[in-house]
Scaffold this motif. Sequence first.
Motif, PDB file in Angstrom:
ATOM      1  N   ALA A 208       0.683  -1.115  -0.154  1.00  0.00           N
ATOM      2  CA  ALA A 208       0.086   0.023  -0.104  1.00  0.00           C
ATOM      3  C   ALA A 208       0.891   1.163   0.026  1.00  0.00           C
ATOM      4  O   ALA A 208       0.370   2.154  -0.650  1.00  0.00           O
ATOM      5  CB  ALA A 208      -0.760  -0.009   1.196  1.00  0.00           C
TER       6      ALA A 208
ATOM      7  N   ASN B 115       1.501  -0.452  -9.207  1.00  0.00           N
ATOM      8  CA  ASN B 115       1.304   0.620  -9.983  1.00  0.00           C
ATOM      9  C   ASN B 115       1.362   0.651 -11.560  1.00  0.00           C
ATOM     10  O   ASN B 115       1.320   1.430 -12.372  1.00  0.00           O
ATOM     11  CB  ASN B 115       2.139   1.740  -9.613  1.00  0.00           C
ATOM     12  CG  ASN B 115       1.959   2.259  -8.153  1.00  0.00           C
ATOM     13  OD1 ASN B 115       0.785   2.709  -7.952  1.00  0.00           O
ATOM     14  ND2 ASN B 115       3.186   2.099  -7.451  1.00  0.00           N
TER      15      ASN B 115
ATOM     16  N   ARG C 110      -5.998  -1.806  -3.247  1.00  0.00           N
ATOM     17  CA  ARG C 110      -5.066  -1.905  -4.467  1.00  0.00           C
ATOM     18  C   ARG C 110      -3.745  -3.009  -4.130  1.00  0.00           C
ATOM     19  O   ARG C 110      -3.541  -3.832  -4.788  1.00  0.00           O
ATOM     20  CB  ARG C 110      -4.630  -0.556  -4.970  1.00  0.00           C
ATOM     21  CG  ARG C 110      -3.860  -0.506  -6.246  1.00  0.00           C
ATOM     22  CD  ARG C 110      -3.553   0.820  -6.706  1.00  0.00           C
ATOM     23  NE  ARG C 110      -2.841   0.423  -8.175  1.00  0.00           N
ATOM     24  CZ  ARG C 110      -3.422   0.740  -9.207  1.00  0.00           C
ATOM     25  NH1 ARG C 110      -4.635   1.231  -9.088  1.00  0.00           N
ATOM     26  NH2 ARG C 110      -2.775   0.743 -10.522  1.00  0.00           N
TER      27      ARG C 110
ATOM     28  N   ALA D  94      -5.594   2.514  -0.995  1.00  0.00           N
ATOM     29  CA  ALA D  94      -4.184   1.873  -1.114  1.00  0.00           C
ATOM     30  C   ALA D  94      -4.144   0.654  -0.849  1.00  0.00           C
ATOM     31  O   ALA D  94      -3.478  -0.175  -1.455  1.00  0.00           O
ATOM     32  CB  ALA D  94      -3.049   2.866  -0.557  1.00  0.00           C
TER      33      ALA D  94
ATOM     34  N   LEU E 105      -3.721   8.338  -3.074  1.00  0.00           N
ATOM     35  CA  LEU E 105      -4.818   7.374  -2.501  1.00  0.00           C
ATOM     36  C   LEU E 105      -5.078   7.653  -0.994  1.00  0.00           C
ATOM     37  O   LEU E 105      -4.113   7.849  -0.363  1.00  0.00           O
ATOM     38  CB  LEU E 105      -4.408   6.025  -2.837  1.00  0.00           C
ATOM     39  CG  LEU E 105      -4.187   5.485  -4.414  1.00  0.00           C
ATOM     40  CD1 LEU E 105      -3.672   4.283  -4.628  1.00  0.00           C
ATOM     41  CD2 LEU E 105      -5.451   5.513  -5.101  1.00  0.00           C
TER      42      LEU E 105
ATOM     43  N   ALA F 274       2.004   1.742  -3.362  1.00  0.00           N
ATOM     44  CA  ALA F 274       0.922   2.517  -4.321  1.00  0.00           C
ATOM     45  C   ALA F 274       0.647   4.002  -4.065  1.00  0.00           C
ATOM     46  O   ALA F 274       0.647   4.775  -4.971  1.00  0.00           O
ATOM     47  CB  ALA F 274      -0.369   1.782  -3.937  1.00  0.00           C
ATOM     48  N   ARG F 275       0.831   4.307  -2.666  1.00  0.00           N
ATOM     49  CA  ARG F 275       0.683   5.739  -2.274  1.00  0.00           C
ATOM     50  C   ARG F 275       1.777   6.463  -2.669  1.00  0.00           C
ATOM     51  O   ARG F 275       1.869   7.797  -2.550  1.00  0.00           O
ATOM     52  CB  ARG F 275       0.427   5.894  -0.678  1.00  0.00           C
ATOM     53  CG  ARG F 275      -0.878   4.980  -0.262  1.00  0.00           C
ATOM     54  CD  ARG F 275      -1.104   5.352   1.014  1.00  0.00           C
ATOM     55  NE  ARG F 275      -1.533   6.926   1.462  1.00  0.00           N
ATOM     56  CZ  ARG F 275      -1.654   7.272   2.542  1.00  0.00           C
ATOM     57  NH1 ARG F 275      -1.464   6.526   3.677  1.00  0.00           N
ATOM     58  NH2 ARG F 275      -2.398   8.484   2.679  1.00  0.00           N
TER      59      ARG F 275
ATOM     60  N   ARG G   6      -5.682   5.597   2.604  1.00  0.00           N
ATOM     61  CA  ARG G   6      -4.797   4.480   3.023  1.00  0.00           C
ATOM     62  C   ARG G   6      -6.012   3.260   2.694  1.00  0.00           C
ATOM     63  O   ARG G   6      -5.404   2.212   2.271  1.00  0.00           O
ATOM     64  CB  ARG G   6      -5.017   4.529   4.608  1.00  0.00           C
ATOM     65  CG  ARG G   6      -3.894   5.577   5.148  1.00  0.00           C
ATOM     66  CD  ARG G   6      -3.820   5.582   6.771  1.00  0.00           C
ATOM     67  NE  ARG G   6      -3.701   4.530   7.267  1.00  0.00           N
ATOM     68  CZ  ARG G   6      -2.542   4.092   7.754  1.00  0.00           C
ATOM     69  NH1 ARG G   6      -1.476   4.868   7.283  1.00  0.00           N
ATOM     70  NH2 ARG G   6      -2.300   2.871   8.030  1.00  0.00           N
TER      71      ARG G   6
ATOM     72  N   ARG H 228       0.696   7.319  -6.396  1.00  0.00           N
ATOM     73  CA  ARG H 228      -0.649   7.736  -6.713  1.00  0.00           C
ATOM     74  C   ARG H 228      -1.245   8.431  -5.498  1.00  0.00           C
ATOM     75  O   ARG H 228      -1.078   8.158  -4.317  1.00  0.00           O
ATOM     76  CB  ARG H 228      -1.483   6.597  -7.189  1.00  0.00           C
ATOM     77  CG  ARG H 228      -1.164   5.714  -8.351  1.00  0.00           C
ATOM     78  CD  ARG H 228      -1.969   4.530  -8.328  1.00  0.00           C
ATOM     79  NE  ARG H 228      -1.555   3.637  -9.450  1.00  0.00           N
ATOM     80  CZ  ARG H 228      -2.060   3.764 -11.010  1.00  0.00           C
ATOM     81  NH1 ARG H 228      -3.062   4.623 -10.812  1.00  0.00           N
ATOM     82  NH2 ARG H 228      -1.321   3.025 -11.591  1.00  0.00           N
TER      83      ARG H 228
END
Length: 341
Positions: free
Chosen positions: A125, A182, A142, A139, A134, A128-129, A136, A132
């Motif tokens: 996560a 990502n 994802r 993320a 996002l 991802a953050r 929490r 992007r």
Amino acid sequence: MTGPEPLLAGRSGMTGTEPLLAVRDLRVTGRDTELVRGLSFEVNRGEMLAVVGESGAGKSLTARAVLGLLPPGLRASGSVRLDGQELCGAPQRLYQRVRGRLVAFVPQDALSVLSPVHTVGDQIALAARSVRRLSRGAAMERAVAALDRAGIPDAARRARAYPHEFSGGMRQRVVIAMATVNDPALVIADEPTTALDPLVQDRVLRMLGELRERSGAAVLLVTHDLAVAAAHAERVLVMYAGRLAESGPVGEVLSHPRAPYTGGLVASARMTGRRLPSIGGSPPSAGALPPGCAFAPRCPAAADACRAREPQPYEAGDGRLAACHRLGELPDPVTELFEES
């Protein structure tokens, strides 16, 4: 002996649309010693290029030079263009923008990138953050989806587990999930299956294939395993002593090698006659390269010209390049140089 016509400077031997990754005259230098010496290659969108060769050939250094992750004391020069952006010599802030977004890295040792004190879901996560905007929760969703695509059973529950609760093969899948969360355009995988058993190895490599099918990502796969290259890559780049020895479509290169070094690798990977063929001697160290062709001291077909000057990559037909002064003069197949009669 005049030899074949050399490849013209700046040409790649490839045609078609602009490649996703274009490397030109890459050199990695440390303490006045060149470890990667004028390497040029391309990776096209959606394809897998396997980089093979013995230990010390410069495979991993090449991958890390593309990523801007060379060890301290080493520097890269030449050109590394990713999706049209020049990275070689770029400031770290540019590399930080493209890592994870355009290019991702899968190392050989999963534990080298996984924190033992955070759950795998939190780590994915966070990846991802970092790219992007996002929440929490988004993320983590994802991250769970990435684990599920990676073949982790009960992904939502396992996302709350720590790395030590996974087997080696499962940890490697977690790292691939982190690298691909990502949907990068290029994944660089450096010996990602070396420590895994054959069944898990195949699953991990199939994951990379599924990523390519799903998102159109390209993969630069560093491996010492010719069987892995043959089964999963479209093209192969064979390296020796920091340079290109041969490159081209994987089926053509590995079934019908043109350069003696490639022939030795292929012969060494299969049993013929009463013994397993091998390449005599050892690769030279970067600081003690012989004059001429670096492979000449180990090559059964070396001639005076080979010991006098280093060969440039020559056109070898069918989109192939080979660095050998004696192309067209050697046995066909060239593996016969290393096989017992």
